[in-house]
Structures are given as C-alpha cells and as structure tokens.
Design a protein around this motif. Sequence first.
Motif, PDB file in Angstrom:
ATOM      1  N   VAL A   1       0.776  -1.475   0.064  1.00  0.00           N
ATOM      2  CA  VAL A   1       0.162  -0.032   0.017  1.00  0.00           C
ATOM      3  C   VAL A   1       0.829   1.173   0.008  1.00  0.00           C
ATOM      4  CG1 VAL A   1      -1.879   1.235   1.069  1.00  0.00           C
ATOM      5  CG2 VAL A   1      -1.552  -1.215   1.453  1.00  0.00           C
ATOM      6  N   LEU A   2       0.549   2.164  -0.615  1.00  0.00           N
ATOM      7  CA  LEU A   2       1.410   3.620  -0.807  1.00  0.00           C
ATOM      8  C   LEU A   2       0.116   4.557  -0.411  1.00  0.00           C
ATOM      9  CD1 LEU A   2       3.607   5.423  -1.676  1.00  0.00           C
ATOM     10  CD2 LEU A   2       2.671   5.237  -4.162  1.00  0.00           C
TER      11      LEU A   2
ATOM     12  N   GLY B   1       3.273  -7.860   4.682  1.00  0.00           N
ATOM     13  CA  GLY B   1       2.717  -6.810   3.646  1.00  0.00           C
ATOM     14  C   GLY B   1       3.744  -5.540   3.843  1.00  0.00           C
ATOM     15  N   GLU B   2       3.241  -4.335   3.084  1.00  0.00           N
ATOM     16  CA  GLU B   2       4.280  -3.276   2.815  1.00  0.00           C
ATOM     17  C   GLU B   2       3.248  -1.961   2.796  1.00  0.00           C
ATOM     18  OE1 GLU B   2       7.130  -1.645  -0.547  1.00  0.00           O
ATOM     19  OE2 GLU B   2       7.285  -3.831  -0.202  1.00  0.00           O
ATOM     20  N   VAL B   3       3.798  -1.030   3.633  1.00  0.00           N
ATOM     21  CA  VAL B   3       2.924   0.267   3.784  1.00  0.00           C
ATOM     22  C   VAL B   3       4.046   1.364   3.646  1.00  0.00           C
ATOM     23  CG1 VAL B   3       1.435   1.675   4.708  1.00  0.00           C
ATOM     24  CG2 VAL B   3       0.850  -0.645   4.885  1.00  0.00           C
ATOM     25  N   TRP B   4       3.764   2.118   2.529  1.00  0.00           N
ATOM     26  CA  TRP B   4       4.879   3.493   2.539  1.00  0.00           C
ATOM     27  C   TRP B   4       4.030   4.764   2.965  1.00  0.00           C
ATOM     28  CZ3 TRP B   4       9.852   4.272   1.135  1.00  0.00           C
ATOM     29  CH2 TRP B   4      10.574   3.047   0.645  1.00  0.00           C
TER      30      TRP B   4
ATOM     31  N   LEU C   1       7.463   2.060   9.710  1.00  0.00           N
ATOM     32  CA  LEU C   1       7.292   1.862   8.437  1.00  0.00           C
ATOM     33  C   LEU C   1       8.058   2.699   7.416  1.00  0.00           C
ATOM     34  CD1 LEU C   1       3.354   2.666   8.393  1.00  0.00           C
ATOM     35  CD2 LEU C   1       4.555   0.578   8.559  1.00  0.00           C
ATOM     36  N   PRO C   2       8.361   2.404   6.135  1.00  0.00           N
ATOM     37  CA  PRO C   2       9.208   3.043   5.214  1.00  0.00           C
ATOM     38  C   PRO C   2       8.388   4.230   4.884  1.00  0.00           C
ATOM     39  CG  PRO C   2       8.227   1.272   4.219  1.00  0.00           C
ATOM     40  CD  PRO C   2       7.944   1.051   5.728  1.00  0.00           C
ATOM     41  N   VAL C   3       9.252   5.512   5.330  1.00  0.00           N
ATOM     42  CA  VAL C   3       9.047   6.892   4.870  1.00  0.00           C
ATOM     43  C   VAL C   3       9.563   7.583   3.914  1.00  0.00           C
ATOM     44  CG1 VAL C   3       8.729   8.992   6.060  1.00  0.00           C
ATOM     45  CG2 VAL C   3       8.026   6.968   7.292  1.00  0.00           C
TER      46      VAL C   3
END
Length: 243
Positions: free
Chosen positions: A61-62, A83-86, A109-111
Amino acid sequence: MKTHFGFEQVEETEKAGKVAGVFHSVASKYDVMNDLMSAGLHRVWKKFTIEVAGIRPGMKVLDIAGGTGDLASAFAARVGPTGEVWLTDINASMLAVGRDRLLDRGQVLPVAQADAEQLPFPDGHFDRVTVAFGLRNMTHKDRALAEMRRVLAPGGQLLVLEFSKVAPPLAKAYDVYSFKVLPWLGQKVAGDAESYKYLAESIRMHPDQDTLAGMMRDTGFARVHHFNLTLGVVALHVGTRME
C-alpha cells in the motif's frame, strides 16, 4: 503558465512552494485543527476509506500526501508482517509529524518525501494507492493521477478522499463556515488565518465529483465510482487499474 493557489492566480512554478508554506505553518496543529474543523468527522471519513480499501495481509500500500499518518497506521495493522505500507508526503514538516506519530505507536514504516507527480517507485508495485485531502493541492492533478496508476499493479485500486461539492441544502451555511469560521479558528488555534483561508478557497477550486471521476477515467482508470459523505462535503473516489 498560470494555475490557481486558492482564488489567486500564480505561476505554476510557484504553487508547490506556496502550498509547502501552508503545511509547514500548520503541521504541528494539523490534527487538532482537523478535529475542530470537522467536529471529528474526518476520523469517520478516514475510517470509511479504510473499510472500502479492503486491505488484506500481505498487500502493498502507498499512502500519498499521508501527512500525520492516520491511514498508513491503519493499513499497517491490516497488511501484517508480510505486507508493505509506505507513508509519503511532499512536505517535510508534515512527514516528520507522521513519522513520529507512527514511532510513538510502535509502528516502523518506510517513509519518503515524495512528489506525487514524480513518484520514486517502480511500475506495478502496489495493490492500493490512497490520497486523503492531498489531491487538491497538486499543481498537475492529471500527472499525479497518471503516476498513481503507473505504480499500481493490474487489478489494484486508487482511493481518493477529498473535499468536494456539497448538496444545495448545505451550500449557504457551508460557505459561511468556510470563509468566516475556518480562518477565525485557524488564527485562534494555529495562529494562522491565511492558511485556513487558502484551505477554504482550494476546496472551491477543486473539481467536483463528476469532473474528478472523468479525470480518473481519462487517466486510464476503470470501474470509477464515488461515495458522497456528509452531503458531499467530502467524496471518496475509487478507480481500478485493469491492465
């Protein structure tokens, strides 16, 4: 080339800097003002968006213009460890507030500080792209929508939550609230009436529900539909990348 900054006409090259100034100014009071301005309704609108997004474990998710991280936080809880949320925002001050709030909740989270018109992600990477109350501030909305479609995988969905055109019974009262009460609140709480005057003007300059739906279709999104929330004060648009 000219574009609008609220009701003011400015050079396209100046708009991003002016918008940045608004959000640098309001970042520290952003959530408090959102609660006051909407009587807490922004939380209901975001919760509805989260439910419609249908996030499942393992999804990517972006969240664009993610600000203080409300959507990213909820999505992270749903995608789980696989999962992956940016969380992204063009404004460093807003992004710092969002990053710190996520860390305070124990969410790492990646920012990324990113311009929605030039996203630093590969084609077809995400299952969902969301943008809440950010599209109206973008200089070239068509370019931003095209970038959002580009980074979506086939079958992926874009969700745009944004202020829109209110139903006629509410219009007169909404105008009084927008142009009289909002700047007054902004001055009292955030010490900045001008930024909230811009907010009201930017809402009026944003495409209405049908126009935005047409822009999404023109960009290549299919199955475009929208939900009117609170008599159209806000609308949630959903579109799917088919291939």
